[in-house]
Design an enzyme around this catalytic site. Structure first.
Site, short mmCIF file in Angstrom:
data_model
loop_
_atom_site.label_atom_id
_atom_site.label_comp_id
_atom_site.label_asym_id
_atom_site.label_seq_id
_atom_site.Cartn_x
_atom_site.Cartn_y
_atom_site.Cartn_z
N ARG A 104 0.85 -1.18 0.00
CA ARG A 104 0.00 0.00 0.00
C ARG A 104 0.89 1.23 0.00
O ARG A 104 1.70 1.41 0.91
CB ARG A 104 -0.85 -0.05 1.29
N THR A 108 -0.73 7.66 -1.00
CA THR A 108 -2.05 7.58 -1.66
C THR A 108 -2.94 6.49 -1.05
O THR A 108 -4.15 6.49 -1.27
CB THR A 108 -1.90 7.25 -3.15
N ASP A 200 0.92 -2.25 12.05
CA ASP A 200 1.26 -2.78 10.72
C ASP A 200 1.55 -4.28 10.82
O ASP A 200 2.57 -4.69 11.39
CB ASP A 200 2.48 -2.03 10.17
N ASP A 203 4.97 -5.61 9.36
CA ASP A 203 6.12 -5.24 10.18
C ASP A 203 6.16 -6.04 11.47
O ASP A 203 7.24 -6.43 11.95
CB ASP A 203 6.08 -3.74 10.50
O1 LIG Z 1 -7.01 -2.50 2.90
P1 LIG Z 1 -5.79 -1.68 2.59
O2 LIG Z 1 -5.98 -0.23 2.88
O3 LIG Z 1 -5.25 -1.94 1.22
O4 LIG Z 1 -4.67 -2.11 3.65
C1 LIG Z 1 -4.41 -3.44 3.97
C2 LIG Z 1 -3.09 -3.87 3.40
O5 LIG Z 1 -2.04 -3.19 4.08
C3 LIG Z 1 -1.13 -4.15 4.61
O6 LIG Z 1 -0.11 -4.44 3.70
P2 LIG Z 1 1.14 -3.47 3.49
O7 LIG Z 1 0.90 -2.52 2.38
O8 LIG Z 1 1.54 -2.88 4.80
O9 LIG Z 1 2.25 -4.46 2.95
P3 LIG Z 1 3.07 -5.57 3.77
O10 LIG Z 1 2.14 -6.72 3.98
O11 LIG Z 1 4.22 -5.88 2.87
O12 LIG Z 1 3.51 -4.95 5.07
C4 LIG Z 1 -2.02 -5.34 4.86
O13 LIG Z 1 -1.32 -6.54 5.03
C5 LIG Z 1 -2.93 -5.34 3.66
O14 LIG Z 1 -2.38 -5.99 2.53
O1 LIG Z 2 -4.07 -1.05 10.31
C1 LIG Z 2 -3.51 -1.45 9.28
C2 LIG Z 2 -3.88 -1.00 7.99
C3 LIG Z 2 -3.24 -1.50 6.92
N1 LIG Z 2 -2.25 -2.40 7.08
C4 LIG Z 2 -1.87 -2.84 8.30
O2 LIG Z 2 -0.97 -3.67 8.41
N2 LIG Z 2 -2.52 -2.35 9.38
MG LIG Z 3 2.68 -3.64 6.10
#
Ligand SMILES: O=P(O)(O)OC[C@H]1O[C@H](OP(=O)(O)OP(=O)(O)O)[C@H](O)[C@@H]1O
Ligand SMILES: O=c1cc[nH]c(=O)[nH]1
Ligand SMILES: [Mg+2]
Length: 209
Positions: A104, A108, A200, A203
């Site tokens: 994400r 944006t 997150d 993370d």
């Molecule tokens: O519903 P949304 O607003 O799209 O947010 C949710 C997304 O955000 C996080 O991923 P992230 O972008 O942090 O990637 P990661 O899993 O690599 O940490 C989570 O694991 C989802 O995939």
């Molecule tokens: O709360 C949140 C939103 C998006 N992605 C995450 O990992 N946590």
């Molecule tokens: Mg993430």
């Protein structure tokens, strides 16, 4: 309209309470994400269809139940979805596993695609897309669209924490996709994080912050 199942099992609720805590470290967080995914998989597969088959035991012939219909596949959304794969495979060891890479954009909040590798026969399978977090819904809605564009039309989505905004978007864009949610949270904050949420997920699983 899709079916939405919010988990009410006490073990799932207890474990979700533990992963929300700021003091829960990566080792325990990872372990509990996996356990929650296993329990949610058990609940989400209650409606799989069975058929009767004749078998022979060491004593006699008899009729037993076996799963009928499409074979299953699990598709985690990278990275955080990876944390749910082991638990799902504990319940469905014969499932194939595909991967969709999306992150994400922090400014944006739009999903950015960087990887897609699916089982060759994915379009003939019933696919469980897994990601711990459904926030704005951008990532999971895009991942499901990627699958549909490749001919997959039997899709379920499983997340551990959902925001109302993400669920609404999922139901608007993909009304054919059943959604399994561990816990329904309150809202998104100004940075698109789920409140109360757990921070997150990626993370915390991988210890990258
Ligand atoms: O519903 P949304 O607003 O799209 O947010 C949710 C997304 O955000 C996080 O991923 P992230 O972008 O942090 O990637 P990661 O899993 O690599 O940490 C989570 O694991 C989802 O995939
Ligand atoms: O709360 C949140 C939103 C998006 N992605 C995450 O990992 N946590
Ligand atoms: Mg993430």
């Amino acid at each position: 309209m899709s079916k939405v199942m919010i988990m009410d099992h006490p073990l799932i609720q207890h474990k979700i309470g533990l992963i929300r805590k700021i003091d829960t470290g990566s080792k325990d967080f990872r372990q509990m994400i996996s356990e929650i995914a296993m329990l949610m998989c058990y609940e989400a597969t209650r409606d799989l269809k069975l058929q009767d088959v004749e078998i022979t035991t060491p004593i006699c012939t008899t009729t037993v139940k076996e799963l009928q219909g499409k074979k299953l596949a699990i598709v985690p959304i990278l990275r955080a979805g990876l944390g749910m794969v082991d638990g799902m495979l504990t319940m469905i060891p014969a499932a194939k596993v595909g991967h969709i890479g999306l992150y994400r954009d922090p400014e944006t909040l739009n999903p950015v695609e960087y990887y897609c590798k699916l089982p060759a026969d994915c379009s003939e399978r019933e696919v469980f897309v897994v990601d711990p977090m459904l926030a704005t819904g951008g990532s999971s809605v895009a991942a499901i669209q990627m699958l549909k564009d490749k001919g997959v039309n039997n899709i379920r989505f499983m997340c551990i924490i959902a925001a109302p905004e993400g669920l609404k978007k999922m139901q608007e864009v993909h009304p054919d996709v059943d959604v399994y949610i561990g816990a329904m949270d309150d809202h998104l904050n100004d940075h698109g994080y789920i409140v109360p949420g757990l921070g997150d997920a990626g993370d915390r699983i991988f210890g990258t912050k």
